[in-house]
Design a protein around this motif. Sequence first.
Motif, mmCIF file in Angstrom:
data_model
loop_
_atom_site.group_PDB
_atom_site.id
_atom_site.type_symbol
_atom_site.label_atom_id
_atom_site.label_comp_id
_atom_site.label_asym_id
_atom_site.label_seq_id
_atom_site.Cartn_x
_atom_site.Cartn_y
_atom_site.Cartn_z
ATOM 1 N N LEU A 250 -87.303 2.098 -137.680
ATOM 2 C CA LEU A 250 -87.417 1.384 -138.947
ATOM 3 C C LEU A 250 -86.114 0.665 -139.283
ATOM 4 O O LEU A 250 -86.113 -0.398 -139.908
ATOM 5 N N ASP A 251 -84.992 1.224 -138.819
ATOM 6 C CA ASP A 251 -83.698 0.578 -139.045
ATOM 7 C C ASP A 251 -83.643 -0.764 -138.324
ATOM 8 O O ASP A 251 -83.123 -1.763 -138.858
ATOM 9 N N PHE A 256 -84.329 -7.275 -138.875
ATOM 10 C CA PHE A 256 -84.954 -8.504 -138.374
ATOM 11 C C PHE A 256 -84.449 -9.705 -139.185
ATOM 12 O O PHE A 256 -84.224 -9.608 -140.399
ATOM 13 N N HIS A 257 -84.300 -10.862 -138.497
ATOM 14 C CA HIS A 257 -83.919 -12.093 -139.196
ATOM 15 C C HIS A 257 -84.634 -13.267 -138.564
ATOM 16 O O HIS A 257 -85.129 -13.185 -137.424
ATOM 17 N N VAL A 258 -84.705 -14.335 -139.305
ATOM 18 C CA VAL A 258 -85.411 -15.534 -138.845
ATOM 19 C C VAL A 258 -84.747 -16.065 -137.581
ATOM 20 O O VAL A 258 -83.522 -16.209 -137.513
ATOM 21 N N GLY A 259 -85.559 -16.350 -136.584
ATOM 22 C CA GLY A 259 -85.053 -16.880 -135.327
ATOM 23 C C GLY A 259 -84.748 -15.824 -134.294
ATOM 24 O O GLY A 259 -84.438 -16.157 -133.141
ATOM 25 N N GLN A 260 -84.820 -14.554 -134.658
ATOM 26 C CA GLN A 260 -84.528 -13.492 -133.707
ATOM 27 C C GLN A 260 -85.621 -13.425 -132.647
ATOM 28 O O GLN A 260 -86.805 -13.612 -132.932
ATOM 29 N N VAL A 261 -85.238 -13.173 -131.407
ATOM 30 C CA VAL A 261 -86.175 -13.079 -130.291
ATOM 31 C C VAL A 261 -86.312 -11.618 -129.885
ATOM 32 O O VAL A 261 -85.310 -10.931 -129.652
ATOM 33 N N LEU A 262 -87.538 -11.131 -129.829
ATOM 34 C CA LEU A 262 -87.820 -9.757 -129.404
ATOM 35 C C LEU A 262 -88.258 -9.789 -127.945
ATOM 36 O O LEU A 262 -89.257 -10.422 -127.599
#
Length: 314
Positions: A250-251, A256-262
């Motif tokens: 959950l941390d 998470f932020h906009v533009g982050q790639v998983l």
Amino acid sequence: MMMDELGTETQQKRLPNYLLDAAGISIERMPMLNVIFDRMAASCTDSLQPMAGTPCYFSVSGISNGRVGDIIKEYEGNALAAVLYAEQWDARVLIMLDRDFVFTMVEALFGSDGAEPPIDVERAFSNIELRLVHVLFERFAKALQSAFAATADVTFRLERVETAMASLAIGRSGNMSICANIMLQALYRGGQMFLIIPHSVLNPLRQKLAHVVVSDGRAADPNWREQMESEVQRTEVTLNAVLDERMITLDDVAKFHVGQVLELDATPRTLARLESNNQVLFWCQIGQLDGYYAMQVADPVDQKREFVDDILSR
């Protein structure tokens, strides 16, 4: 023929019936009893399916003969019981649920996933549990009525629910009865249901119970069958394709932020799971067709293997 000779002849005709009554019910000679109890178990499973958030399975684990008083005494203070009245027979039968059965059903019907350990505390049943069990007994009464439909036209009415086994008077405690043990399996645990029917109730049905009746012999309605098939084939379902999954904390989600790639471990050759209603159906290959993503079925899913793997992974 003289009157005394007529009386003797009548007594001779009735003698076999008297002997059978005295000998009681032989389960081996009443194969229809097994069919009836199996039908009741299946009907209970179907009846509770829409109510419970998890599958609940009922199965017959055994049928035995015993004295009513002995069966009831064994579960004093550890069970709930219902007295069902059969108006056509002018008789009563009992359904008993042990403590594990009640607690398992309460958790299943209120959405538990089985993660919590089972209740192992000797306490009185709560009002909510008693109200829920009352609803269950009504459904079990209908299931028993449906199971007997091919053998006898009888209606079972829930007369009362008892917590004190001493109040379950349906005849003399020494009277013989049939006791069917029906097991419940849900949330990786279970419980037991006991259906107690006095011999005096089943004796008039001996001849019918001696022969297995698979169905009532009525021909299926072709128009109804065609309509059912048509409606089923037109039913809309939602399909989901799952390429890969990964466990995160959950941390991590909070960061998470906009533009982050998983990143995923999947490749273009990785088979995707095709699911519907959380049920895995097929393994598929991902591709493109006319500018759209497409799925090509590669292999069907082995449902039994998936079920075992899911249990082992827990």
